[in-house]
Scaffold this motif. Structure first.
Motif, mmCIF file in Angstrom:
data_model
loop_
_atom_site.group_PDB
_atom_site.id
_atom_site.type_symbol
_atom_site.label_atom_id
_atom_site.label_comp_id
_atom_site.label_asym_id
_atom_site.label_seq_id
_atom_site.Cartn_x
_atom_site.Cartn_y
_atom_site.Cartn_z
ATOM 1 N N GLN A 53 0.798 -1.223 0.000
ATOM 2 C CA GLN A 53 0.000 0.000 0.000
ATOM 3 C C GLN A 53 0.833 1.277 0.000
ATOM 4 O O GLN A 53 0.545 2.211 -0.747
ATOM 5 N N ARG A 54 1.868 1.327 0.823
ATOM 6 C CA ARG A 54 2.629 2.576 0.896
ATOM 7 C C ARG A 54 3.365 2.876 -0.410
ATOM 8 O O ARG A 54 3.782 4.008 -0.647
ATOM 9 N N GLU A 55 3.508 1.859 -1.271
ATOM 10 C CA GLU A 55 4.160 2.043 -2.562
ATOM 11 C C GLU A 55 3.160 2.413 -3.658
ATOM 12 O O GLU A 55 3.548 2.729 -4.780
ATOM 13 N N VAL A 56 1.879 2.363 -3.312
ATOM 14 C CA VAL A 56 0.819 2.700 -4.271
ATOM 15 C C VAL A 56 0.181 4.044 -3.917
ATOM 16 O O VAL A 56 -0.383 4.723 -4.778
ATOM 17 N N ASP A 57 0.300 4.454 -2.666
ATOM 18 C CA ASP A 57 -0.378 5.654 -2.156
ATOM 19 C C ASP A 57 -0.181 6.887 -3.033
ATOM 20 O O ASP A 57 -1.139 7.624 -3.307
ATOM 21 N N ARG A 58 1.047 7.135 -3.460
ATOM 22 C CA ARG A 58 1.295 8.384 -4.186
ATOM 23 C C ARG A 58 0.577 8.421 -5.534
ATOM 24 O O ARG A 58 0.164 9.488 -6.003
ATOM 25 N N TYR A 59 0.411 7.248 -6.143
ATOM 26 C CA TYR A 59 -0.319 7.210 -7.417
ATOM 27 C C TYR A 59 -1.819 7.395 -7.179
ATOM 28 O O TYR A 59 -2.516 8.019 -7.986
ATOM 29 N N ALA A 60 -2.310 6.847 -6.059
ATOM 30 C CA ALA A 60 -3.717 7.044 -5.701
ATOM 31 C C ALA A 60 -4.001 8.522 -5.443
ATOM 32 O O ALA A 60 -5.056 9.047 -5.838
ATOM 33 N N LYS A 61 -3.053 9.202 -4.813
ATOM 34 C CA LYS A 61 -3.218 10.642 -4.556
ATOM 35 C C LYS A 61 -3.168 11.433 -5.863
ATOM 36 O O LYS A 61 -3.934 12.376 -6.056
ATOM 37 N N GLN A 62 -2.269 11.044 -6.751
ATOM 38 C CA GLN A 62 -2.156 11.743 -8.032
ATOM 39 C C GLN A 62 -3.458 11.671 -8.815
ATOM 40 O O GLN A 62 -3.866 12.651 -9.452
ATOM 41 N N LEU A 63 -4.131 10.533 -8.738
ATOM 42 C CA LEU A 63 -5.385 10.341 -9.476
ATOM 43 C C LEU A 63 -6.611 10.717 -8.652
ATOM 44 O O LEU A 63 -7.745 10.513 -9.111
ATOM 45 N N LYS A 64 -6.388 11.217 -7.443
ATOM 46 C CA LYS A 64 -7.479 11.699 -6.572
ATOM 47 C C LYS A 64 -8.524 10.617 -6.313
ATOM 48 O O LYS A 64 -9.734 10.869 -6.359
ATOM 49 N N LEU A 65 -8.053 9.403 -6.023
ATOM 50 C CA LEU A 65 -8.990 8.306 -5.808
ATOM 51 C C LEU A 65 -9.873 8.522 -4.589
ATOM 52 O O LEU A 65 -11.031 8.088 -4.565
ATOM 53 N N LYS A 66 -9.350 9.176 -3.561
ATOM 54 C CA LYS A 66 -10.166 9.431 -2.372
ATOM 55 C C LYS A 66 -11.325 10.350 -2.708
ATOM 56 O O LYS A 66 -12.465 10.125 -2.291
ATOM 57 N N GLU A 67 -11.044 11.362 -3.480
ATOM 58 C CA GLU A 67 -12.074 12.330 -3.861
ATOM 59 C C GLU A 67 -13.153 11.703 -4.731
ATOM 60 O O GLU A 67 -14.340 12.030 -4.616
ATOM 61 N N TYR A 68 -12.751 10.763 -5.605
ATOM 62 C CA TYR A 68 -13.690 10.180 -6.560
ATOM 63 C C TYR A 68 -14.121 8.757 -6.203
ATOM 64 O O TYR A 68 -14.590 8.008 -7.055
ATOM 65 N N ASN A 69 -13.963 8.376 -4.932
ATOM 66 C CA ASN A 69 -14.437 7.068 -4.450
ATOM 67 C C ASN A 69 -13.777 5.893 -5.159
ATOM 68 O O ASN A 69 -14.429 4.876 -5.443
ATOM 69 N N GLY A 70 -12.477 6.033 -5.427
ATOM 70 C CA GLY A 70 -11.735 4.941 -6.040
ATOM 71 C C GLY A 70 -11.251 3.924 -5.019
ATOM 72 O O GLY A 70 -11.513 4.034 -3.817
ATOM 73 N N TRP A 71 -10.544 2.919 -5.509
ATOM 74 C CA TRP A 71 -10.084 1.822 -4.655
ATOM 75 C C TRP A 71 -8.628 1.487 -4.974
ATOM 76 O O TRP A 71 -8.143 1.759 -6.079
ATOM 77 N N MET A 72 -7.955 0.852 -4.012
ATOM 78 C CA MET A 72 -6.620 0.293 -4.218
ATOM 79 C C MET A 72 -6.653 -1.202 -3.911
ATOM 80 O O MET A 72 -7.238 -1.624 -2.921
ATOM 81 N N VAL A 73 -6.004 -1.977 -4.771
ATOM 82 C CA VAL A 73 -5.797 -3.406 -4.553
ATOM 83 C C VAL A 73 -4.291 -3.617 -4.492
ATOM 84 O O VAL A 73 -3.580 -3.294 -5.446
ATOM 85 N N CYS A 74 -3.794 -4.120 -3.369
ATOM 86 C CA CYS A 74 -2.348 -4.229 -3.177
ATOM 87 C C CYS A 74 -1.918 -5.667 -2.888
ATOM 88 O O CYS A 74 -2.731 -6.521 -2.567
ATOM 89 N N ALA A 75 -0.614 -5.906 -3.028
ATOM 90 C CA ALA A 75 -0.003 -7.212 -2.733
ATOM 91 C C ALA A 75 -0.693 -8.350 -3.481
ATOM 92 O O ALA A 75 -1.052 -9.382 -2.917
ATOM 93 N N ASN A 76 -0.894 -8.149 -4.784
ATOM 94 C CA ASN A 76 -1.486 -9.166 -5.675
ATOM 95 C C ASN A 76 -2.951 -9.447 -5.390
ATOM 96 O O ASN A 76 -3.507 -10.423 -5.884
#
Length: 300
Positions: A53-76
């Motif tokens: 997760q900590r290696e994906v966070d910055r890309y999630a922030k760049q794409l504003k996933l929190k603002e647009y109700n996006g999701w992250m799937v980590c560690a396969n």
């Protein structure tokens, strides 16, 4: 979005390395703009990576996933995070006993073992390679020259890695996955041995022919995305998914539209349903989204 099949797509799921990211490990301005526009239109974006997760966070922030109700799937696919509120769902982890058993098999085959335990990476090098971390970096750089692009991501992680003589003393808590690195022949032998001794317990995801990640059977990007679909009321056939390697294959084969990147691994390309017209260095994800979902992007 558009007509016929296009209007059905409600979710965009993309792998990172070799897919959404170019070889400089960046999301281009064009791809960022494209995905932000789809989110503004109500499409959900999911980043699905083998990274933690900590290696994906910055890309999630760049794409504003929190603002647009996006999701992250980590560690396969082990960990699924709803960005709006930070809530997390996890699948099965590897307990210390089984991790030690897997590493024992790898010891017999003289394979490199690479594991994130707690918040630090641990690396056990086969003595025959010599050179400790230097030897590992040399091997990974060789893999990169041979065309295995994901080796470059692993190289930068070695800067924060502990070099150990034995994994046993450190494997005292659950881990999400274990990466084994070696010759093509020995990696195949590892999978054969594990499947024979522990049938139907583990999933095997090739990073490239010289490296494989082992997780519990329940861990997959497909299972993670199916969980997100249940939470959002979206069907799997309303998903367009992008990827380039082994851990993407089950999802790409089951999503409404599964696009394998033009620069994908040989194994992924061999089973691909649909190939991108452009590579990860040419904004392949953005252009395929524009092709399948439509849009008025002036650069399309």
């Amino acid at each position: 979005y558009g007509g016929s099949m296009e209007h059905k797509i409600k979710m965009i799921v993309s792998d990172l390395d070799g897919t959404l990211l170019n070889d400089a490990k960046k999301i281009s301005a064009f791809t960022e703009k494209t995905l932000l526009e789809y989110q503004q239109q109500g499409c959900i974006v999911v980043l699905a990576s083998g990274r933690f997760q900590r290696e994906v966070d910055r890309y999630a922030k760049q794409l504003k996933l929190k603002e647009y109700n996006g999701w992250m799937v980590c560690a396969n696919g082990y960990e699924v995070t709803r960005m709006a509120d930070g809530s997390c769902h996890t699948f099965d982890s590897l307990n210390p006993q089984e991790s030690q058993k897997l590493c024992s098999i790898a010891d017999e085959l003289k394979l490199i073992q690479y594991i994130r335990i707690a918040d630090q990476y641990h690396l056990k090098i086969n003595r025959l390679l010599g050179g400790g971390l230097k030897g590992a970096v040399g091997l990974l750089k060789l893999m990169h020259r041979l065309g295995y692009q994901k080796g470059t991501y692993t190289v930068h992680l070695l800067e924060e890695t502990r070099n150990v003589q034995s994994m046993r003393e450190y494997l005292n808590e659950d881990v999400y996955k274990i990466c084994f690195i070696g010759t093509v022949k020995r990696i195949k032998k590892l999978i054969e041995l594990v499947e024979r001794v522990y049938p139907d317990q583990y999933a095997f995801y090739y990073v490239n022919p010289m490296a494989v990640e082992i997780c519990k059977k329940s861990v997959s990007k497909r299972n993670a995305v199916e969980y997100i679909c249940r939470q959002t009321g979206i069907q799997l056939d309303e998903v367009i998914a992008f990827g380039d390697s082994g851990n993407d294959e089950p999802l790409l084969l089951s999503a409404g539209i599964g696009v394998t990147m033009k620069n994908g691994t040989k194994k992924a390309l061999a089973v691909a349903r649909t190939l991108s017209a452009k590579t990860n260095n040419e904004d392949g994800v953005a252009y395929e989204c524009l092709h399948y979902l439509g849009g008025n992007n002036e650069n399309s």
